[in-house]
Design an enzyme around this catalytic site. Sequence first.
Site, mmCIF file in Angstrom:
data_model
loop_
_atom_site.group_PDB
_atom_site.id
_atom_site.type_symbol
_atom_site.label_atom_id
_atom_site.label_comp_id
_atom_site.label_asym_id
_atom_site.label_seq_id
_atom_site.Cartn_x
_atom_site.Cartn_y
_atom_site.Cartn_z
ATOM 1 N N PRO A 30 -45.547 -52.402 -76.757
ATOM 2 C CA PRO A 30 -44.755 -51.615 -75.808
ATOM 3 C C PRO A 30 -44.681 -50.131 -76.132
ATOM 4 C CG PRO A 30 -43.331 -52.991 -77.162
ATOM 5 C CD PRO A 30 -44.748 -53.444 -77.415
ATOM 6 N N ASN A 31 -44.782 -49.364 -75.065
ATOM 7 C CA ASN A 31 -44.623 -47.902 -75.053
ATOM 8 C C ASN A 31 -45.808 -47.147 -75.639
ATOM 9 O OD1 ASN A 31 -41.944 -47.810 -73.860
ATOM 10 N ND2 ASN A 31 -41.266 -48.755 -75.759
ATOM 11 N N ARG B 161 -45.232 -37.824 -75.573
ATOM 12 C CA ARG B 161 -43.893 -37.555 -76.116
ATOM 13 C C ARG B 161 -43.883 -37.785 -77.612
ATOM 14 N NH1 ARG B 161 -41.139 -41.203 -71.656
ATOM 15 N NH2 ARG B 161 -41.944 -40.019 -69.924
ATOM 16 N N TYR C 152 -45.816 -39.362 -83.531
ATOM 17 C CA TYR C 152 -46.968 -40.196 -83.186
ATOM 18 C C TYR C 152 -48.273 -39.417 -82.994
ATOM 19 C CZ TYR C 152 -43.272 -43.596 -82.419
ATOM 20 O OH TYR C 152 -42.194 -44.424 -82.583
ATOM 21 N N ASN D 57 -50.950 -53.363 -83.399
ATOM 22 C CA ASN D 57 -49.773 -52.501 -83.424
ATOM 23 C C ASN D 57 -48.834 -53.049 -82.370
ATOM 24 O OD1 ASN D 57 -47.775 -50.624 -83.404
ATOM 25 N ND2 ASN D 57 -49.109 -48.834 -83.256
ATOM 26 N N ALA E 238 -42.394 -51.932 -81.177
ATOM 27 C CA ALA E 238 -41.062 -52.387 -81.595
ATOM 28 C C ALA E 238 -40.981 -53.914 -81.734
ATOM 29 C CB ALA E 238 -40.009 -51.890 -80.616
ATOM 30 N N HIS F 241 -40.684 -55.637 -85.165
ATOM 31 C CA HIS F 241 -39.425 -55.792 -85.891
ATOM 32 C C HIS F 241 -38.522 -56.877 -85.307
ATOM 33 C CE1 HIS F 241 -40.971 -52.004 -87.282
ATOM 34 N NE2 HIS F 241 -40.779 -51.435 -86.120
ATOM 35 N N ASP G 277 -45.220 -66.450 -85.142
ATOM 36 C CA ASP G 277 -45.736 -67.815 -84.955
ATOM 37 C C ASP G 277 -47.165 -67.797 -84.427
ATOM 38 O OD1 ASP G 277 -43.367 -68.906 -85.824
ATOM 39 O OD2 ASP G 277 -42.588 -69.325 -83.818
ATOM 40 N N GLU H 18 -51.941 -55.535 -89.519
ATOM 41 C CA GLU H 18 -50.834 -54.793 -88.909
ATOM 42 C C GLU H 18 -51.147 -53.294 -88.988
ATOM 43 O OE1 GLU H 18 -47.171 -55.457 -91.003
ATOM 44 O OE2 GLU H 18 -45.986 -54.282 -89.576
ATOM 45 N N HIS I 164 -49.736 -49.271 -87.878
ATOM 46 C CA HIS I 164 -48.704 -48.381 -87.334
ATOM 47 C C HIS I 164 -49.144 -46.938 -87.486
ATOM 48 C CE1 HIS I 164 -45.883 -51.634 -86.830
ATOM 49 N NE2 HIS I 164 -46.131 -52.014 -88.066
ATOM 50 N N LEU I 165 -48.851 -46.157 -86.468
ATOM 51 C CA LEU I 165 -49.086 -44.703 -86.538
ATOM 52 C C LEU I 165 -48.159 -44.071 -87.563
ATOM 53 C CD1 LEU I 165 -49.103 -44.558 -82.724
ATOM 54 C CD2 LEU I 165 -51.013 -43.650 -84.039
ATOM 55 N N SER I 166 -46.885 -44.359 -87.443
ATOM 56 C CA SER I 166 -45.872 -43.848 -88.374
ATOM 57 C C SER I 166 -45.718 -44.839 -89.533
ATOM 58 C CB SER I 166 -44.538 -43.674 -87.642
ATOM 59 O OG SER I 166 -44.034 -44.930 -87.222
ATOM 60 N N ARG J 170 -38.529 -44.767 -91.870
ATOM 61 C CA ARG J 170 -37.707 -44.423 -90.704
ATOM 62 C C ARG J 170 -36.397 -45.236 -90.724
ATOM 63 N NH1 ARG J 170 -41.546 -44.615 -85.598
ATOM 64 N NH2 ARG J 170 -39.700 -43.637 -84.670
ATOM 65 N N ARG K 294 -36.266 -50.594 -88.606
ATOM 66 C CA ARG K 294 -37.734 -50.700 -88.567
ATOM 67 C C ARG K 294 -38.319 -51.226 -89.879
ATOM 68 N NH1 ARG K 294 -39.041 -47.797 -83.828
ATOM 69 N NH2 ARG K 294 -37.533 -46.161 -83.400
HETATM 70 O O1 CA2 Z 1 -45.571 -46.262 -85.784
HETATM 71 C C1 CA2 Z 1 -45.936 -47.144 -84.974
HETATM 72 O O2 CA2 Z 1 -47.101 -47.300 -84.653
HETATM 73 C C2 CA2 Z 1 -44.868 -48.025 -84.320
HETATM 74 O O3 CA2 Z 1 -45.420 -49.320 -84.149
HETATM 75 C C3 CA2 Z 1 -44.565 -47.392 -82.984
HETATM 76 C C4 CA2 Z 1 -43.439 -48.097 -82.228
HETATM 77 C C5 CA2 Z 1 -42.214 -48.251 -83.114
HETATM 78 O O4 CA2 Z 1 -41.226 -49.010 -82.437
HETATM 79 C C6 CA2 Z 1 -42.552 -48.929 -84.427
HETATM 80 O O5 CA2 Z 1 -41.377 -48.980 -85.223
HETATM 81 C C7 CA2 Z 1 -43.618 -48.158 -85.170
HETATM 82 C C8 CA2 Z 1 -43.018 -47.304 -80.995
HETATM 83 C C9 CA2 Z 1 -44.131 -46.930 -80.087
HETATM 84 C C10 CA2 Z 1 -43.588 -45.963 -79.078
HETATM 85 O O6 CA2 Z 1 -44.633 -45.138 -78.667
HETATM 86 C C11 CA2 Z 1 -44.294 -43.971 -78.056
HETATM 87 C C12 CA2 Z 1 -45.321 -43.106 -77.846
HETATM 88 C C13 CA2 Z 1 -45.069 -41.888 -77.236
HETATM 89 C C14 CA2 Z 1 -43.796 -41.571 -76.849
HETATM 90 C C15 CA2 Z 1 -42.766 -42.455 -77.074
HETATM 91 C C16 CA2 Z 1 -43.011 -43.666 -77.680
#
Ligand code: CA2
Length: 139
Positions: A6-7, A14, A19, A71, A74, A77, A84, A95, A97-99, A104, A108
């Site tokens: 998601p997202n 943003r 990110y 990836n 959210a 978490h 499963d 797994e 993740h960008l961040s 954080r 998370r």
């Molecule tokens: O760091 C990552 O890759 C995450 O999986 C990104 C998730 C976050 O919930 C994880 O804790 C770590 C969130 C992705 C949201 O992506 C956005 C991208 C642009 C603007 C807003 C959100």
Amino acid sequence: MVLNGPNLNLLGTREPEIYGHDTLDDIAARLVARGAELGIEIDCRQTNHEGMLVDWLHEAREGGVHAVLLNAGAYTHTSIALLDAIKAIQLPVIEVHLSDPEARESFRHLSYVGMAAVDCVKGLGPDSYLVALDRAAAL
Ligand code: CA2
């Protein structure tokens, strides 16, 4: 197979301080280019729906996929369903993740995906995916 949750479709629009500036299409293009060097076909997908990620993990098993980069956003978490599914498919899942979620907010720090994944690459921005691809190629 590269699965994004998601997202992540909003990448590059943003929160670039967290990110980066690349879009998911930019990352997919880099993965395809690196995959071509490695002789690996890349199938990169994104969904905002938890059950779709579960369905795609099942599809990976049916489709003879070598490894999955995941990836889960959210859902990382929160999702016992993804935990499963990863256990069920008996395929290596890395797994990604960008961040660095552990650097954080405390909510998370828990990763259900990490309980079943064979490896984790995080905190490198888009390069996390490239490093994960190289590790997947070595499996
Ligand atoms: O760091 C990552 O890759 C995450 O999986 C990104 C998730 C976050 O919930 C994880 O804790 C770590 C969130 C992705 C949201 O992506 C956005 C991208 C642009 C603007 C807003 C959100």
